[in-house]
Design a protein around this motif. Sequence first.
Motif, PDB file in Angstrom:
ATOM      1  N   CYS A  95       0.867  -1.181   0.000  1.00  0.00           N
ATOM      2  CA  CYS A  95       0.000   0.000   0.000  1.00  0.00           C
ATOM      3  C   CYS A  95       0.904   1.232   0.000  1.00  0.00           C
ATOM      4  O   CYS A  95       1.727   1.397   0.908  1.00  0.00           O
TER       5      CYS A  95
ATOM      6  N   ARG B 158       0.197   4.153   0.729  1.00  0.00           N
ATOM      7  CA  ARG B 158      -0.152   5.107   1.787  1.00  0.00           C
ATOM      8  C   ARG B 158       0.471   4.723   3.134  1.00  0.00           C
ATOM      9  O   ARG B 158       0.971   5.566   3.851  1.00  0.00           O
ATOM     10  N   CYS B 159       0.429   3.411   3.473  1.00  0.00           N
ATOM     11  CA  CYS B 159       0.885   3.002   4.804  1.00  0.00           C
ATOM     12  C   CYS B 159       1.949   1.903   4.772  1.00  0.00           C
ATOM     13  O   CYS B 159       2.526   1.583   5.808  1.00  0.00           O
TER      14      CYS B 159
ATOM     15  N   HIS C  43       1.434  -1.264   4.074  1.00  0.00           N
ATOM     16  CA  HIS C  43       0.884  -2.570   4.428  1.00  0.00           C
ATOM     17  C   HIS C  43       0.999  -3.538   3.253  1.00  0.00           C
ATOM     18  O   HIS C  43       0.864  -3.169   2.102  1.00  0.00           O
TER      19      HIS C  43
ATOM     20  N   CYS D 241      -7.177  -1.250   1.572  1.00  0.00           N
ATOM     21  CA  CYS D 241      -6.003  -1.634   2.344  1.00  0.00           C
ATOM     22  C   CYS D 241      -6.467  -2.227   3.674  1.00  0.00           C
ATOM     23  O   CYS D 241      -7.352  -1.668   4.331  1.00  0.00           O
TER      24      CYS D 241
ATOM     25  N   CYS E 244      -4.986   0.697   6.500  1.00  0.00           N
ATOM     26  CA  CYS E 244      -5.437   2.103   6.558  1.00  0.00           C
ATOM     27  C   CYS E 244      -6.806   2.321   5.902  1.00  0.00           C
ATOM     28  O   CYS E 244      -7.277   3.457   5.864  1.00  0.00           O
TER      29      CYS E 244
HETATM   30 ZN    ZN Z   1      -2.676   1.241   3.578  1.00  0.00          ZN
END
Ligand code: ZN
Length: 121
Positions: free
Chosen positions: A12, A14-15, A17, A31, A34
Amino acid sequence: MHQFRWALTRRCPRCGHKPVFESWYRMTTTCGECDLLFEREPGYWVGAMTINTAVIALLFLGTFGTAVWLTWPDPPWAWIAAGVVGMNLLFPVFFYPFAKTLWMAIDLTFQKVTDQDEFGS
Ligand SMILES: [Zn+2]
């Protein structure tokens, strides 16, 4: 810039993961960490297809040019053609999941996440 490092490892963006893919091609809807909705709007993956096309075009030009340059003045045209055609058929299939996560990283850089981009909001 960490989002690009995560994207190149199919995480991911964004985070960070992982996993965000159920199989090589099939991405989860959100996700697991998040709750980011991966397909943020209809037609969202056109950006990933554009990245995939651009990367294969650059790879084609680089491979073709290098092969001709290394074998000049008598390039084996049939072998070079077979190699670049094979590469153009196989590489996009391999690279598409990376193109998706890279596209998400680029998109997240320029378009911040809103409540509508998170699952359950
Ligand atoms: Zn994420």
